[in-house]
Design a protein around this motif. Structure first.
Motif, PDB file in Angstrom:
ATOM      1  N   PHE A 267       0.832  -1.205   0.000  1.00  0.00           N
ATOM      2  CA  PHE A 267       0.000   0.000   0.000  1.00  0.00           C
ATOM      3  C   PHE A 267       0.869   1.259   0.000  1.00  0.00           C
ATOM      4  O   PHE A 267       0.609   2.211  -0.749  1.00  0.00           O
ATOM      5  CB  PHE A 267      -0.923   0.005   1.220  1.00  0.00           C
ATOM      6  N   LEU A 271       0.907   4.130  -2.935  1.00  0.00           N
ATOM      7  CA  LEU A 271       0.594   5.516  -2.618  1.00  0.00           C
ATOM      8  C   LEU A 271       1.709   6.454  -3.070  1.00  0.00           C
ATOM      9  O   LEU A 271       1.448   7.602  -3.456  1.00  0.00           O
ATOM     10  CB  LEU A 271       0.373   5.660  -1.105  1.00  0.00           C
ATOM     11  N   LYS A 274       1.347   8.108  -6.710  1.00  0.00           N
ATOM     12  CA  LYS A 274       0.249   8.991  -7.108  1.00  0.00           C
ATOM     13  C   LYS A 274       0.796  10.194  -7.863  1.00  0.00           C
ATOM     14  O   LYS A 274       1.883  10.676  -7.606  1.00  0.00           O
ATOM     15  CB  LYS A 274      -0.568   9.436  -5.895  1.00  0.00           C
ATOM     16  N   ARG A 282      -8.741  10.301  -7.695  1.00  0.00           N
ATOM     17  CA  ARG A 282      -8.553   9.237  -6.688  1.00  0.00           C
ATOM     18  C   ARG A 282      -7.855   8.026  -7.301  1.00  0.00           C
ATOM     19  O   ARG A 282      -7.822   6.960  -6.715  1.00  0.00           O
ATOM     20  CB  ARG A 282      -9.885   8.786  -6.064  1.00  0.00           C
ATOM     21  N   PHE A 334      -8.960   0.390  -0.871  1.00  0.00           N
ATOM     22  CA  PHE A 334      -9.191   0.738  -2.267  1.00  0.00           C
ATOM     23  C   PHE A 334     -10.665   0.513  -2.575  1.00  0.00           C
ATOM     24  O   PHE A 334     -11.229  -0.527  -2.219  1.00  0.00           O
ATOM     25  CB  PHE A 334      -8.343  -0.124  -3.205  1.00  0.00           C
ATOM     26  N   VAL A 358      -8.571   4.872  -4.888  1.00  0.00           N
ATOM     27  CA  VAL A 358      -8.369   4.887  -3.446  1.00  0.00           C
ATOM     28  C   VAL A 358      -9.630   5.394  -2.760  1.00  0.00           C
ATOM     29  O   VAL A 358     -10.330   6.271  -3.279  1.00  0.00           O
ATOM     30  CB  VAL A 358      -7.159   5.779  -3.081  1.00  0.00           C
ATOM     31  N   SER A 359      -9.942   4.846  -1.599  1.00  0.00           N
ATOM     32  CA  SER A 359     -11.189   5.188  -0.902  1.00  0.00           C
ATOM     33  C   SER A 359     -11.217   6.660  -0.498  1.00  0.00           C
ATOM     34  O   SER A 359     -10.182   7.295  -0.292  1.00  0.00           O
ATOM     35  CB  SER A 359     -11.369   4.310   0.330  1.00  0.00           C
TER      36      SER A 359
END
Length: 488
Positions: A267, A271, A274, A282, A334, A358-359
Protein backbone atom coordinates in the motif's frame (compact mmCIF):
# COMPACT_ATOMS: atom_id res chain seq x y z
CA UNK A 1 11.65 1.13 -1.85
CA UNK A 2 12.48 4.79 -1.40
CA UNK A 3 10.00 7.42 -0.44
CA UNK A 4 11.01 11.06 -0.15
CA UNK A 5 9.73 14.23 1.39
CA UNK A 6 7.47 16.32 -0.83
CA UNK A 7 8.96 16.69 -4.29
CA UNK A 8 7.60 20.20 -4.74
CA UNK A 9 9.09 21.13 -1.36
CA UNK A 10 12.52 20.09 -2.66
CA UNK A 11 12.02 22.08 -5.86
CA UNK A 12 11.02 25.17 -3.88
CA UNK A 13 14.02 24.76 -1.58
CA UNK A 14 16.32 24.53 -4.61
CA UNK A 15 14.80 27.75 -6.01
CA UNK A 16 15.59 29.54 -2.74
CA UNK A 17 19.20 28.33 -2.84
CA UNK A 18 19.94 29.34 -6.42
CA UNK A 19 22.84 31.76 -6.85
CA UNK A 20 22.17 35.51 -6.79
CA UNK A 21 23.91 35.99 -10.14
CA UNK A 22 21.22 33.83 -11.75
CA UNK A 23 18.46 36.13 -10.46
CA UNK A 24 20.48 39.25 -11.30
CA UNK A 25 21.02 38.11 -14.88
CA UNK A 26 17.35 37.26 -15.29
CA UNK A 27 16.37 40.68 -13.97
CA UNK A 28 18.85 42.34 -16.32
CA UNK A 29 17.93 40.49 -19.50
CA UNK A 30 14.35 39.21 -19.28
CA UNK A 31 12.32 40.65 -16.38
CA UNK A 32 10.78 43.42 -18.50
CA UNK A 33 8.79 40.75 -20.33
CA UNK A 34 8.08 38.43 -17.39
CA UNK A 35 8.76 38.77 -13.66
CA UNK A 36 11.15 36.30 -12.07
CA UNK A 37 8.72 34.70 -9.58
CA UNK A 38 6.18 33.95 -12.31
CA UNK A 39 8.89 32.42 -14.49
CA UNK A 40 10.22 30.22 -11.64
CA UNK A 41 6.71 29.13 -10.65
CA UNK A 42 5.95 27.88 -14.16
CA UNK A 43 9.23 26.05 -14.72
CA UNK A 44 8.97 24.52 -11.22
CA UNK A 45 5.58 23.03 -12.07
CA UNK A 46 6.87 21.82 -15.43
CA UNK A 47 9.86 20.11 -13.77
CA UNK A 48 7.63 18.60 -11.07
CA UNK A 49 5.46 16.93 -13.72
CA UNK A 50 8.49 15.53 -15.54
CA UNK A 51 10.10 14.10 -12.40
CA UNK A 52 6.79 12.76 -11.09
CA UNK A 53 5.68 11.29 -14.43
CA UNK A 54 6.15 7.57 -13.77
CA UNK A 55 8.38 4.99 -12.12
CA UNK A 56 10.27 6.07 -9.00
CA UNK A 57 11.11 9.73 -8.47
CA UNK A 58 14.79 8.97 -7.98
CA UNK A 59 14.85 7.12 -11.31
CA UNK A 60 13.19 9.96 -13.21
CA UNK A 61 15.40 12.62 -11.59
CA UNK A 62 18.50 10.68 -12.57
CA UNK A 63 17.30 10.09 -16.13
CA UNK A 64 16.37 13.76 -16.60
CA UNK A 65 19.72 14.84 -15.21
CA UNK A 66 21.58 12.60 -17.67
CA UNK A 67 19.56 13.95 -20.60
CA UNK A 68 20.04 17.53 -19.40
CA UNK A 69 23.79 17.04 -19.01
CA UNK A 70 24.12 15.84 -22.59
CA UNK A 71 21.97 18.64 -24.02
CA UNK A 72 23.90 21.29 -22.04
CA UNK A 73 27.23 19.98 -23.30
CA UNK A 74 25.98 20.08 -26.89
CA UNK A 75 24.67 23.64 -26.49
CA UNK A 76 27.86 24.86 -24.81
CA UNK A 77 29.97 23.33 -27.57
CA UNK A 78 27.84 25.02 -30.22
CA UNK A 79 27.98 28.37 -28.45
CA UNK A 80 31.76 28.48 -28.10
CA UNK A 81 32.31 27.28 -31.68
CA UNK A 82 30.28 30.29 -32.80
CA UNK A 83 32.41 32.56 -30.59
CA UNK A 84 35.66 31.01 -31.83
CA UNK A 85 34.59 31.68 -35.41
CA UNK A 86 33.44 35.23 -34.60
CA UNK A 87 36.63 35.89 -32.64
CA UNK A 88 38.97 34.89 -35.43
CA UNK A 89 36.86 36.72 -38.01
CA UNK A 90 37.13 39.81 -35.84
CA UNK A 91 40.88 39.25 -35.47
CA UNK A 92 41.30 39.08 -39.23
CA UNK A 93 39.20 42.22 -39.70
CA UNK A 94 41.18 44.19 -37.10
CA UNK A 95 44.49 43.11 -38.61
CA UNK A 96 43.26 44.11 -42.06
CA UNK A 97 42.30 47.56 -40.77
CA UNK A 98 45.57 47.86 -38.79
CA UNK A 99 47.59 46.97 -41.88
CA UNK A 100 45.95 49.81 -43.79
CA UNK A 101 46.71 52.29 -40.99
CA UNK A 102 50.30 51.02 -40.66
CA UNK A 103 50.96 51.43 -44.40
CA UNK A 104 49.62 54.99 -44.41
CA UNK A 105 50.78 56.34 -41.00
CA UNK A 106 53.08 54.34 -38.67
CA UNK A 107 52.81 56.93 -35.88
CA UNK A 108 49.01 56.75 -35.93
CA UNK A 109 49.27 52.94 -35.96
CA UNK A 110 51.48 52.91 -32.84
CA UNK A 111 49.18 55.34 -31.06
CA UNK A 112 46.01 53.44 -31.95
CA UNK A 113 47.12 49.83 -31.50
CA UNK A 114 49.84 50.21 -28.84
CA UNK A 115 52.24 48.12 -30.91
CA UNK A 116 55.40 48.91 -32.87
CA UNK A 117 54.56 46.81 -35.94
CA UNK A 118 52.02 44.42 -37.44
CA UNK A 119 53.81 41.30 -36.22
CA UNK A 120 53.80 42.59 -32.62
CA UNK A 121 50.12 43.51 -32.93
CA UNK A 122 49.30 40.04 -34.22
CA UNK A 123 51.18 38.43 -31.31
CA UNK A 124 49.37 40.59 -28.74
CA UNK A 125 45.95 39.96 -30.26
CA UNK A 126 46.57 36.21 -30.55
CA UNK A 127 47.46 36.07 -26.84
CA UNK A 128 44.31 37.98 -25.91
CA UNK A 129 42.20 35.75 -28.13
CA UNK A 130 43.78 32.63 -26.59
CA UNK A 131 42.94 33.85 -23.09
CA UNK A 132 39.35 34.43 -24.15
CA UNK A 133 39.22 30.99 -25.78
CA UNK A 134 40.66 29.37 -22.66
CA UNK A 135 37.94 30.96 -20.52
CA UNK A 136 35.28 29.66 -22.88
CA UNK A 137 36.80 26.17 -22.91
CA UNK A 138 36.98 26.14 -19.11
CA UNK A 139 33.31 27.19 -18.95
CA UNK A 140 32.35 24.54 -21.47
CA UNK A 141 34.19 21.70 -19.70
CA UNK A 142 32.68 22.53 -16.29
CA UNK A 143 29.28 20.80 -16.17
CA UNK A 144 28.41 22.87 -13.10
CA UNK A 145 28.90 26.19 -14.88
CA UNK A 146 25.72 28.12 -15.60
CA UNK A 147 24.59 29.35 -18.99
CA UNK A 148 24.12 32.73 -17.31
CA UNK A 149 27.90 32.76 -16.73
CA UNK A 150 28.56 32.77 -20.47
CA UNK A 151 30.59 35.87 -21.39
CA UNK A 152 28.54 36.73 -24.45
CA UNK A 153 25.06 35.89 -23.15
CA UNK A 154 23.72 39.29 -24.24
CA UNK A 155 24.20 38.26 -27.87
CA UNK A 156 21.60 35.49 -27.59
CA UNK A 157 17.98 35.77 -28.72
CA UNK A 158 15.15 36.05 -26.22
CA UNK A 159 14.16 32.45 -26.94
CA UNK A 160 17.70 31.23 -26.30
CA UNK A 161 17.84 33.24 -23.07
CA UNK A 162 14.63 31.70 -21.75
CA UNK A 163 15.80 28.20 -22.65
CA UNK A 164 19.16 28.73 -20.97
CA UNK A 165 17.59 30.11 -17.78
CA UNK A 166 15.25 27.13 -17.63
CA UNK A 167 18.16 24.73 -18.25
CA UNK A 168 20.16 26.32 -15.42
CA UNK A 169 17.19 26.10 -13.07
CA UNK A 170 16.55 22.44 -13.90
CA UNK A 171 20.26 21.64 -13.55
CA UNK A 172 20.46 23.13 -10.06
CA UNK A 173 17.12 21.69 -8.96
CA UNK A 174 17.69 18.12 -10.16
CA UNK A 175 21.04 18.04 -8.40
CA UNK A 176 19.36 19.34 -5.25
CA UNK A 177 16.66 16.66 -5.47
CA UNK A 178 19.27 13.91 -5.90
CA UNK A 179 21.35 15.23 -3.02
CA UNK A 180 18.48 15.65 -0.58
CA UNK A 181 15.99 12.93 -1.50
CA UNK A 182 17.75 10.44 0.78
CA UNK A 183 18.08 12.87 3.69
CA UNK A 184 15.58 12.14 6.42
CA UNK A 185 14.35 9.08 4.57
CA UNK A 186 10.76 8.76 5.56
CA UNK A 187 7.60 6.83 5.05
CA UNK A 188 4.30 8.66 5.12
CA UNK A 189 0.84 7.16 5.27
CA UNK A 190 -2.71 8.20 6.15
CA UNK A 191 -3.34 8.08 9.89
CA UNK A 192 -6.26 5.67 9.52
CA UNK A 193 -4.10 3.09 7.72
CA UNK A 194 -1.14 3.52 10.05
CA UNK A 195 -3.19 2.25 12.99
CA UNK A 196 -4.77 -0.79 11.36
CA UNK A 197 -3.90 -3.98 13.25
CA UNK A 198 -2.08 -6.46 11.04
CA UNK A 199 -1.35 -10.14 10.80
CA UNK A 200 2.44 -10.22 11.11
CA UNK A 201 2.82 -13.96 10.68
CA UNK A 202 0.87 -14.77 7.54
CA UNK A 203 0.31 -18.26 8.96
CA UNK A 204 -2.72 -17.77 11.12
CA UNK A 205 -5.91 -18.79 9.30
CA UNK A 206 -9.50 -18.72 10.36
CA UNK A 207 -11.79 -21.42 8.98
CA UNK A 208 -14.89 -20.19 7.19
CA UNK A 209 -16.84 -22.92 8.98
CA UNK A 210 -16.59 -20.91 12.18
CA UNK A 211 -17.23 -17.55 10.55
CA UNK A 212 -20.36 -15.45 10.86
CA UNK A 213 -22.01 -13.64 7.94
CA UNK A 214 -23.55 -10.19 7.96
CA UNK A 215 -25.36 -7.99 5.43
CA UNK A 216 -24.16 -4.39 5.34
CA UNK A 217 -24.03 -1.41 3.00
CA UNK A 218 -20.86 -0.77 1.00
CA UNK A 219 -19.39 2.63 0.12
CA UNK A 220 -21.91 2.98 -2.71
CA UNK A 221 -24.84 2.36 -0.31
CA UNK A 222 -25.50 -1.05 -1.84
CA UNK A 223 -26.17 -4.13 0.28
CA UNK A 224 -23.42 -6.76 0.34
CA UNK A 225 -22.75 -9.86 2.38
CA UNK A 226 -19.59 -10.13 4.43
CA UNK A 227 -17.77 -12.71 6.46
CA UNK A 228 -16.52 -11.12 9.62
CA UNK A 229 -14.08 -12.00 12.35
CA UNK A 230 -13.99 -10.26 15.72
CA UNK A 231 -11.31 -10.23 18.39
CA UNK A 232 -11.73 -8.68 21.83
CA UNK A 233 -9.07 -7.40 24.22
CA UNK A 234 -10.34 -5.85 27.45
CA UNK A 235 -12.52 -2.91 26.36
CA UNK A 236 -11.39 -3.02 22.71
CA UNK A 237 -13.08 -4.91 19.89
CA UNK A 238 -11.48 -5.26 16.45
CA UNK A 239 -13.55 -6.61 13.56
CA UNK A 240 -12.55 -7.47 10.01
CA UNK A 241 -15.17 -7.66 7.27
CA UNK A 242 -14.43 -9.30 3.91
CA UNK A 243 -16.76 -9.52 0.92
CA UNK A 244 -18.26 -13.03 0.87
CA UNK A 245 -17.78 -13.48 -2.88
CA UNK A 246 -14.11 -12.49 -2.64
CA UNK A 247 -13.45 -14.89 0.24
CA UNK A 248 -15.08 -17.83 -1.48
CA UNK A 249 -13.29 -17.14 -4.75
CA UNK A 250 -9.79 -16.13 -3.59
CA UNK A 251 -9.00 -17.38 -0.10
CA UNK A 252 -6.70 -20.38 -0.07
CA UNK A 253 -8.26 -23.46 1.49
CA UNK A 254 -11.39 -21.40 2.19
CA UNK A 255 -9.62 -19.51 4.95
CA UNK A 256 -10.38 -15.98 6.05
CA UNK A 257 -7.43 -13.59 5.43
CA UNK A 258 -6.61 -10.48 7.43
CA UNK A 259 -4.81 -7.29 6.43
CA UNK A 260 -1.11 -8.08 6.94
CA UNK A 261 2.29 -6.40 7.17
CA UNK A 262 3.08 -7.05 3.52
CA UNK A 263 -0.22 -5.49 2.44
CA UNK A 264 0.78 -2.34 4.30
CA UNK A 265 4.17 -2.25 2.56
CA UNK A 266 2.53 -2.70 -0.85
CA UNK A 267 0.00 0.00 0.00
CA UNK A 268 2.79 2.45 0.92
CA UNK A 269 4.55 1.87 -2.40
CA UNK A 270 1.34 2.27 -4.41
CA UNK A 271 0.59 5.52 -2.62
CA UNK A 272 4.07 6.80 -3.47
CA UNK A 273 3.15 6.54 -7.17
CA UNK A 274 0.25 8.99 -7.11
CA UNK A 275 0.41 11.77 -9.68
CA UNK A 276 -0.58 15.42 -9.71
CA UNK A 277 -4.23 14.68 -10.65
CA UNK A 278 -4.71 12.15 -7.82
CA UNK A 279 -6.91 14.37 -5.66
CA UNK A 280 -9.29 14.89 -8.57
CA UNK A 281 -9.43 11.31 -9.83
CA UNK A 282 -8.55 9.24 -6.69
CA UNK A 283 -6.76 7.05 -9.27
CA UNK A 284 -3.29 5.52 -9.22
CA UNK A 285 -1.92 3.43 -12.10
CA UNK A 286 1.06 1.23 -11.33
CA UNK A 287 2.82 -1.72 -12.95
CA UNK A 288 2.77 -4.88 -10.86
CA UNK A 289 6.40 -5.47 -11.86
CA UNK A 290 7.40 -2.13 -10.29
CA UNK A 291 5.76 -3.09 -7.00
CA UNK A 292 7.50 -6.47 -7.03
CA UNK A 293 10.90 -4.90 -7.71
CA UNK A 294 10.50 -2.36 -4.91
CA UNK A 295 8.94 -4.60 -2.26
CA UNK A 296 10.65 -7.95 -2.83
CA UNK A 297 14.26 -8.94 -3.28
CA UNK A 298 13.19 -11.51 -5.89
CA UNK A 299 11.12 -11.00 -9.05
CA UNK A 300 9.79 -14.57 -9.09
CA UNK A 301 6.34 -15.37 -10.47
CA UNK A 302 5.06 -16.13 -6.98
CA UNK A 303 5.75 -12.55 -5.90
CA UNK A 304 3.73 -11.19 -8.83
CA UNK A 305 0.75 -13.27 -7.72
CA UNK A 306 1.24 -12.17 -4.11
CA UNK A 307 1.14 -8.50 -5.10
CA UNK A 308 -1.94 -8.93 -7.28
CA UNK A 309 -3.74 -10.84 -4.53
CA UNK A 310 -2.81 -8.17 -1.99
CA UNK A 311 -4.19 -5.35 -4.13
CA UNK A 312 -7.47 -7.19 -4.72
CA UNK A 313 -7.71 -7.99 -1.02
CA UNK A 314 -7.37 -4.30 -0.12
CA UNK A 315 -10.39 -3.61 -2.32
CA UNK A 316 -12.49 -6.19 -0.50
CA UNK A 317 -11.55 -5.84 3.15
CA UNK A 318 -13.02 -3.45 5.72
CA UNK A 319 -11.95 -2.96 9.32
CA UNK A 320 -13.67 -1.57 12.34
CA UNK A 321 -12.55 -1.09 15.89
CA UNK A 322 -14.63 -0.13 18.91
CA UNK A 323 -12.86 1.26 21.95
CA UNK A 324 -14.96 1.99 25.05
CA UNK A 325 -18.07 2.13 22.84
CA UNK A 326 -16.51 4.56 20.33
CA UNK A 327 -16.35 3.29 16.74
CA UNK A 328 -13.26 3.86 14.55
CA UNK A 329 -12.18 3.44 10.93
CA UNK A 330 -14.42 1.30 8.74
CA UNK A 331 -13.80 1.45 5.00
CA UNK A 332 -12.12 -0.33 2.17
CA UNK A 333 -8.60 0.85 1.49
CA UNK A 334 -9.19 0.74 -2.27
CA UNK A 335 -12.72 1.30 -3.55
CA UNK A 336 -12.06 -0.30 -6.96
CA UNK A 337 -9.23 -2.21 -8.62
CA UNK A 338 -8.81 -3.13 -12.29
CA UNK A 339 -5.97 -5.41 -13.40
CA UNK A 340 -4.96 -5.00 -17.05
CA UNK A 341 -2.73 -7.44 -18.94
CA UNK A 342 -0.88 -6.54 -22.14
CA UNK A 343 1.41 -8.70 -24.25
CA UNK A 344 5.05 -7.60 -24.44
CA UNK A 345 5.90 -7.36 -28.13
CA UNK A 346 5.72 -10.69 -29.94
CA UNK A 347 6.65 -12.70 -26.87
CA UNK A 348 4.45 -14.86 -24.66
CA UNK A 349 5.21 -12.59 -21.73
CA UNK A 350 2.61 -10.21 -20.38
CA UNK A 351 2.83 -6.96 -18.46
CA UNK A 352 0.17 -6.38 -15.79
CA UNK A 353 -0.80 -2.94 -14.56
CA UNK A 354 -3.27 -2.06 -11.84
CA UNK A 355 -5.67 0.86 -12.04
CA UNK A 356 -6.56 1.59 -8.44
CA UNK A 357 -9.18 3.94 -7.03
CA UNK A 358 -8.37 4.89 -3.45
CA UNK A 359 -11.19 5.19 -0.90
CA UNK A 360 -12.61 8.61 -0.06
CA UNK A 361 -11.51 8.54 3.58
CA UNK A 362 -7.86 7.99 2.64
CA UNK A 363 -7.94 10.63 -0.11
CA UNK A 364 -9.45 13.07 2.38
CA UNK A 365 -6.72 12.39 4.91
CA UNK A 366 -4.00 12.87 2.32
CA UNK A 367 -5.58 16.08 1.10
CA UNK A 368 -5.73 17.45 4.64
CA UNK A 369 -2.23 16.06 5.33
CA UNK A 370 -3.50 13.85 8.14
CA UNK A 371 -0.53 11.56 7.84
CA UNK A 372 1.84 9.74 10.12
CA UNK A 373 5.48 10.17 9.10
CA UNK A 374 8.26 7.78 10.05
CA UNK A 375 11.91 8.74 9.73
CA UNK A 376 15.19 6.86 9.72
CA UNK A 377 18.20 6.45 7.45
CA UNK A 378 17.49 2.72 7.14
CA UNK A 379 13.70 2.80 7.13
CA UNK A 380 13.70 1.10 3.73
CA UNK A 381 15.92 -1.76 4.92
CA UNK A 382 13.67 -3.20 7.61
CA UNK A 383 11.14 -6.02 7.23
CA UNK A 384 7.46 -5.38 6.63
CA UNK A 385 6.71 -6.74 10.12
CA UNK A 386 9.20 -4.34 11.70
CA UNK A 387 7.67 -1.49 9.71
CA UNK A 388 4.26 -2.36 11.15
CA UNK A 389 5.75 -2.10 14.63
CA UNK A 390 7.23 1.28 13.71
CA UNK A 391 3.74 2.46 12.69
CA UNK A 392 2.28 1.26 15.96
CA UNK A 393 4.96 2.90 18.11
CA UNK A 394 4.97 6.15 16.15
CA UNK A 395 1.20 6.35 16.53
CA UNK A 396 1.55 5.75 20.26
CA UNK A 397 4.07 8.57 20.55
CA UNK A 398 1.71 10.86 18.62
CA UNK A 399 -1.06 10.09 21.11
CA UNK A 400 1.23 10.88 24.02
CA UNK A 401 2.25 14.12 22.32
CA UNK A 402 -1.43 15.04 22.04
CA UNK A 403 -1.63 14.71 25.84
CA UNK A 404 1.30 17.07 26.23
CA UNK A 405 3.89 14.33 26.80
CA UNK A 406 6.99 14.20 24.60
CA UNK A 407 8.20 10.89 26.02
CA UNK A 408 11.63 9.31 25.54
CA UNK A 409 11.00 6.32 27.85
CA UNK A 410 7.99 4.04 27.71
CA UNK A 411 6.66 0.70 28.93
CA UNK A 412 5.00 -1.29 26.16
CA UNK A 413 2.63 -3.85 27.72
CA UNK A 414 1.78 -7.12 26.00
CA UNK A 415 -1.73 -5.73 25.54
CA UNK A 416 -0.29 -3.05 23.23
CA UNK A 417 1.02 -5.74 20.87
CA UNK A 418 -2.24 -7.70 21.06
CA UNK A 419 -4.08 -4.65 19.69
CA UNK A 420 -1.60 -3.98 16.94
CA UNK A 421 -0.83 -7.48 15.70
CA UNK A 422 -2.48 -10.76 14.96
CA UNK A 423 0.31 -13.18 15.75
CA UNK A 424 0.78 -16.78 14.73
CA UNK A 425 -0.02 -18.16 18.17
CA UNK A 426 -2.43 -17.22 20.93
CA UNK A 427 0.07 -18.30 23.58
CA UNK A 428 1.96 -15.40 25.08
CA UNK A 429 5.23 -17.26 25.70
CA UNK A 430 5.50 -18.08 21.99
CA UNK A 431 4.72 -14.54 20.86
CA UNK A 432 7.11 -12.67 23.16
CA UNK A 433 10.25 -13.83 21.25
CA UNK A 434 8.65 -12.57 18.01
CA UNK A 435 8.01 -9.17 19.56
CA UNK A 436 11.53 -9.04 20.99
CA UNK A 437 13.06 -9.85 17.60
CA UNK A 438 11.16 -6.97 15.96
CA UNK A 439 12.32 -4.54 18.64
CA UNK A 440 15.89 -5.74 18.10
CA UNK A 441 15.55 -5.10 14.37
CA UNK A 442 14.49 -1.50 15.01
CA UNK A 443 17.27 -0.98 17.53
CA UNK A 444 19.88 -2.41 15.16
CA UNK A 445 18.76 -0.04 12.38
CA UNK A 446 18.57 2.98 14.72
CA UNK A 447 14.88 3.56 14.04
CA UNK A 448 12.80 4.93 16.95
CA UNK A 449 14.18 2.41 19.48
CA UNK A 450 17.44 3.47 21.11
CA UNK A 451 17.44 0.60 23.60
CA UNK A 452 15.01 -1.75 25.36
CA UNK A 453 14.77 -4.44 28.01
CA UNK A 454 12.16 -7.10 28.57
CA UNK A 455 10.33 -6.90 31.89
CA UNK A 456 8.18 -10.01 32.32
CA UNK A 457 5.64 -9.80 29.47
CA UNK A 458 6.26 -6.07 28.79
CA UNK A 459 9.12 -4.12 27.21
CA UNK A 460 10.79 -1.07 28.71
CA UNK A 461 12.01 1.06 25.79
CA UNK A 462 14.08 4.20 25.31
CA UNK A 463 13.18 6.21 22.21
CA UNK A 464 15.30 8.50 20.11
CA UNK A 465 14.26 12.13 20.56
CA UNK A 466 11.64 13.39 18.15
CA UNK A 467 13.16 15.49 15.38
CA UNK A 468 11.70 18.87 14.43
CA UNK A 469 9.84 17.43 11.42
CA UNK A 470 8.16 14.78 13.59
CA UNK A 471 7.15 17.34 16.20
CA UNK A 472 5.60 19.54 13.52
CA UNK A 473 3.80 16.53 12.03
CA UNK A 474 2.46 15.46 15.44
CA UNK A 475 1.31 18.99 16.30
CA UNK A 476 -0.53 19.35 12.98
CA UNK A 477 -2.32 16.00 13.22
CA UNK A 478 -3.12 15.14 16.79
CA UNK A 479 -6.25 17.28 17.08
CA UNK A 480 -7.94 15.38 14.26
CA UNK A 481 -6.27 12.01 14.69
CA UNK A 482 -8.22 8.85 13.89
CA UNK A 483 -5.76 6.73 15.84
CA UNK A 484 -6.94 4.34 18.50
CA UNK A 485 -6.68 5.88 21.98
CA UNK A 486 -3.83 4.99 24.30
CA UNK A 487 -3.95 1.62 26.00
CA UNK A 488 -4.53 1.66 29.74
Amino acid sequence: MILIKGLMDLINEAALNIKDKYIEKYTELISDDRDYMSFVSDISYDLFNKVNLNNAVEYNADQLLQLLTRSRRITKKRWIEIEFKNGYNLLDKIQEQASAVYNSDIAAFKLTYKANNLYELKQDMTKLQQLADDRLLCWRKDDNSYFVEFEYLERKTQRQLLQSFQSDFNWVTLHYIKKNMYINNSISMPISVSDLPVDISGRRKVSLDTMACITAHNDNKQEEQYYYNTQKYNDTQISTYVDINYVQKNSLQHAFKHFNALDRLIFIYILSQKKADFFETRKIIVDISDIVKNVFLSTGAKNYETVKASIVKMANIQMQYIVKGQSGFISRIFSEVFLNEKAIGNTNKKNTSATIFVSDIIVSELMEKQTLNIYGDKINDISSEALSLVCAIQGRRMKFYGEGKNITEDLLPYYFFQLKFRMSDKRKKRNLPTIKALLEELQKNHIIIKSFTQVSDAFQVVYYNLNTIEIKNFANNIAKSDLLPLEN
